[in-house]
Design a protein around this motif. Sequence first.
Motif, PDB file in Angstrom:
ATOM      1  N   ARG A   1      32.143  29.830  43.300  1.00  0.00           N
ATOM      2  CA  ARG A   1      31.099  29.407  42.545  1.00  0.00           C
ATOM      3  C   ARG A   1      31.690  29.022  41.138  1.00  0.00           C
ATOM      4  O   ARG A   1      31.362  27.986  40.639  1.00  0.00           O
ATOM      5  N   LEU A   2      32.490  29.634  40.686  1.00  0.00           N
ATOM      6  CA  LEU A   2      33.182  29.459  39.371  1.00  0.00           C
ATOM      7  C   LEU A   2      34.097  28.205  39.417  1.00  0.00           C
ATOM      8  O   LEU A   2      34.043  27.317  38.621  1.00  0.00           O
ATOM      9  N   TRP A   3      34.618  28.000  40.604  1.00  0.00           N
ATOM     10  CA  TRP A   3      35.434  26.812  40.832  1.00  0.00           C
ATOM     11  C   TRP A   3      34.756  25.480  40.728  1.00  0.00           C
ATOM     12  O   TRP A   3      35.082  24.472  40.410  1.00  0.00           O
ATOM     13  N   ASP A   4      33.435  25.646  41.498  1.00  0.00           N
ATOM     14  CA  ASP A   4      32.390  24.648  41.475  1.00  0.00           C
ATOM     15  C   ASP A   4      32.060  24.083  40.124  1.00  0.00           C
ATOM     16  O   ASP A   4      32.141  22.809  39.875  1.00  0.00           O
ATOM     17  N   ILE A   5      31.758  25.100  39.360  1.00  0.00           N
ATOM     18  CA  ILE A   5      31.511  24.825  37.832  1.00  0.00           C
ATOM     19  C   ILE A   5      32.949  24.153  37.203  1.00  0.00           C
ATOM     20  O   ILE A   5      32.549  23.256  36.466  1.00  0.00           O
ATOM     21  N   TYR A   6      33.722  24.785  37.232  1.00  0.00           N
ATOM     22  CA  TYR A   6      35.230  24.321  36.661  1.00  0.00           C
ATOM     23  C   TYR A   6      35.575  22.924  37.021  1.00  0.00           C
ATOM     24  O   TYR A   6      35.772  22.294  36.023  1.00  0.00           O
ATOM     25  N   LEU A   7      35.251  22.460  38.162  1.00  0.00           N
ATOM     26  CA  LEU A   7      35.616  21.116  38.475  1.00  0.00           C
ATOM     27  C   LEU A   7      34.866  20.224  38.068  1.00  0.00           C
ATOM     28  O   LEU A   7      35.048  19.208  37.704  1.00  0.00           O
TER      29      LEU A   7
ATOM     30  N   GLU B   1      32.784  20.873  35.099  1.00  0.00           N
ATOM     31  CA  GLU B   1      32.653  21.093  33.632  1.00  0.00           C
ATOM     32  C   GLU B   1      33.939  21.173  32.971  1.00  0.00           C
ATOM     33  O   GLU B   1      34.109  20.850  31.534  1.00  0.00           O
ATOM     34  N   GLY B   2      35.143  21.313  33.585  1.00  0.00           N
ATOM     35  CA  GLY B   2      36.330  21.908  32.950  1.00  0.00           C
ATOM     36  C   GLY B   2      36.482  23.152  32.442  1.00  0.00           C
ATOM     37  O   GLY B   2      35.996  24.080  32.613  1.00  0.00           O
ATOM     38  N   GLU B   3      37.526  23.070  31.255  1.00  0.00           N
ATOM     39  CA  GLU B   3      38.104  24.424  30.819  1.00  0.00           C
ATOM     40  C   GLU B   3      36.891  25.164  30.051  1.00  0.00           C
ATOM     41  O   GLU B   3      37.217  26.262  29.848  1.00  0.00           O
ATOM     42  N   LYS B   4      36.069  24.698  29.618  1.00  0.00           N
ATOM     43  CA  LYS B   4      35.056  25.559  28.827  1.00  0.00           C
ATOM     44  C   LYS B   4      34.196  26.567  29.736  1.00  0.00           C
ATOM     45  O   LYS B   4      33.825  27.568  29.292  1.00  0.00           O
ATOM     46  N   LEU B   5      34.348  26.473  30.985  1.00  0.00           N
ATOM     47  CA  LEU B   5      33.838  27.354  32.092  1.00  0.00           C
ATOM     48  C   LEU B   5      34.662  28.670  31.811  1.00  0.00           C
ATOM     49  O   LEU B   5      34.167  29.649  31.905  1.00  0.00           O
ATOM     50  N   LEU B   6      36.109  28.467  31.626  1.00  0.00           N
ATOM     51  CA  LEU B   6      37.002  29.474  31.646  1.00  0.00           C
ATOM     52  C   LEU B   6      36.559  30.405  30.414  1.00  0.00           C
ATOM     53  O   LEU B   6      36.548  31.709  30.379  1.00  0.00           O
ATOM     54  N   LEU B   7      36.291  29.743  29.351  1.00  0.00           N
ATOM     55  CA  LEU B   7      35.921  30.604  27.947  1.00  0.00           C
ATOM     56  C   LEU B   7      34.635  31.288  28.198  1.00  0.00           C
ATOM     57  O   LEU B   7      34.535  32.454  27.660  1.00  0.00           O
ATOM     58  N   ALA B   8      33.656  30.543  28.778  1.00  0.00           N
ATOM     59  CA  ALA B   8      32.237  31.060  28.968  1.00  0.00           C
ATOM     60  C   ALA B   8      32.459  32.369  29.897  1.00  0.00           C
ATOM     61  O   ALA B   8      31.744  33.385  29.752  1.00  0.00           O
ATOM     62  N   MET B   9      33.315  32.192  30.922  1.00  0.00           N
ATOM     63  CA  MET B   9      33.194  33.432  31.859  1.00  0.00           C
ATOM     64  C   MET B   9      33.988  34.509  31.321  1.00  0.00           C
ATOM     65  O   MET B   9      33.496  35.816  31.522  1.00  0.00           O
ATOM     66  N   ALA B  10      35.063  34.298  30.727  1.00  0.00           N
ATOM     67  CA  ALA B  10      35.848  35.330  29.876  1.00  0.00           C
ATOM     68  C   ALA B  10      34.935  36.082  28.945  1.00  0.00           C
ATOM     69  O   ALA B  10      34.907  37.462  28.941  1.00  0.00           O
ATOM     70  N   TYR B  11      34.030  35.377  28.113  1.00  0.00           N
ATOM     71  CA  TYR B  11      33.076  36.058  27.130  1.00  0.00           C
ATOM     72  C   TYR B  11      32.404  36.879  27.951  1.00  0.00           C
ATOM     73  O   TYR B  11      32.148  38.070  27.712  1.00  0.00           O
ATOM     74  N   ASN B  12      31.544  36.271  29.019  1.00  0.00           N
ATOM     75  CA  ASN B  12      30.513  37.020  29.755  1.00  0.00           C
ATOM     76  C   ASN B  12      31.040  38.216  30.546  1.00  0.00           C
ATOM     77  O   ASN B  12      30.398  39.456  30.463  1.00  0.00           O
ATOM     78  N   ILE B  13      32.575  38.336  31.053  1.00  0.00           N
ATOM     79  CA  ILE B  13      33.055  39.806  31.628  1.00  0.00           C
ATOM     80  C   ILE B  13      33.091  40.537  30.633  1.00  0.00           C
ATOM     81  O   ILE B  13      32.934  41.664  30.790  1.00  0.00           O
ATOM     82  N   LEU B  14      33.735  40.130  29.376  1.00  0.00           N
ATOM     83  CA  LEU B  14      33.871  41.151  28.398  1.00  0.00           C
ATOM     84  C   LEU B  14      32.558  41.819  27.723  1.00  0.00           C
ATOM     85  O   LEU B  14      32.349  43.025  27.775  1.00  0.00           O
ATOM     86  N   LYS B  15      31.455  40.870  27.880  1.00  0.00           N
ATOM     87  CA  LYS B  15      30.232  41.382  27.317  1.00  0.00           C
ATOM     88  C   LYS B  15      29.650  42.433  28.356  1.00  0.00           C
ATOM     89  O   LYS B  15      29.181  43.326  28.161  1.00  0.00           O
ATOM     90  N   MET B  16      29.782  42.004  29.629  1.00  0.00           N
ATOM     91  CA  MET B  16      29.205  42.942  30.465  1.00  0.00           C
ATOM     92  C   MET B  16      29.854  44.219  30.675  1.00  0.00           C
ATOM     93  O   MET B  16      29.114  45.255  31.114  1.00  0.00           O
ATOM     94  N   HIS B  17      31.089  44.035  30.454  1.00  0.00           N
ATOM     95  CA  HIS B  17      31.796  45.536  30.844  1.00  0.00           C
ATOM     96  C   HIS B  17      32.365  45.905  29.606  1.00  0.00           C
ATOM     97  O   HIS B  17      33.104  46.876  29.639  1.00  0.00           O
ATOM     98  N   SER B  18      31.995  45.740  28.455  1.00  0.00           N
ATOM     99  CA  SER B  18      32.264  46.368  27.179  1.00  0.00           C
ATOM    100  C   SER B  18      32.264  47.920  27.340  1.00  0.00           C
ATOM    101  O   SER B  18      33.013  48.718  26.608  1.00  0.00           O
ATOM    102  N   SER B  19      30.932  48.214  27.667  1.00  0.00           N
ATOM    103  CA  SER B  19      30.721  49.733  27.472  1.00  0.00           C
ATOM    104  C   SER B  19      32.006  50.515  28.207  1.00  0.00           C
ATOM    105  O   SER B  19      32.309  51.517  27.907  1.00  0.00           O
ATOM    106  N   MET B  20      32.346  49.821  29.453  1.00  0.00           N
ATOM    107  CA  MET B  20      33.329  50.322  30.350  1.00  0.00           C
ATOM    108  C   MET B  20      34.639  50.680  29.351  1.00  0.00           C
ATOM    109  O   MET B  20      35.485  51.668  29.624  1.00  0.00           O
TER     110      MET B  20
END
Length: 223
Positions: A184-190, A192-211
């Motif tokens: 799914r990520l690669w569908d968007i990456y191909l 939209e390009g590299e901005k997907l990488l930054l968006a996904m990285a931010y969301n991972i950190l936000k979702m798992h910050s409490s951990m």
Amino acid sequence: MVLFHKSIGIENVKHWILIERLNSIVVIKMLKQALSSSGSLNQIDLDVNRTFRNTVYFRDRYGPRQCALFRVLAAYSVYNSEVGYCQGMSELAGLFLIYIEDEEDAFWALNQLMTSYRYNMHSVYVADFPGLKRLFAHHERIVRKLLPILDKHFTKHDMLTSTYALKWYMQCFLDRVSFLLVLRLWDIYLLEGEKLLLAMAYNILKMHSSMFFYLSRVPNNSP
């Protein structure tokens, strides 16, 4: 036509270098040159055997897909001599081969990933990794601005971006999230390009910050 390179030092090496199915003059020329002069063949051979081994496509040592992946990477290591071969590229080419199947098409897809302005992976893999450093710097600015508490937590514990985010940016999360999510990520990456990488990285950190905060409080019982 069968080409043979004696310096790889592995049994059944001939399985790597059958190139009858390659129709592109450019790709054939690059493959021939790689087999006679590339210094990356041993590393490519090792990495091919580690790539997507939990899938039916690359499970068999010297199976058709492993051989195809070796040929694509060997040829590309000569075609793009500035990058050559860098660890991590095998997963990129391997993903293309799962869905494209044709070696020549996978070769040009990898080249598009490296050279297109939308993805610019060339700068991520080239010597000194300027593109990777740029993405890390952008990532750190985002974390500092949008996740300031987590940023201070990482600083306190000397958690460098390169420690946890290397494969996020070098391989678009391959081997870091489930394969279905990767697709799914690669569908968007191909698209939209590299901005997907930054968006996904931010969301991972936000979702798992409490951990992250919780784990820092868990006693370390290792000797």
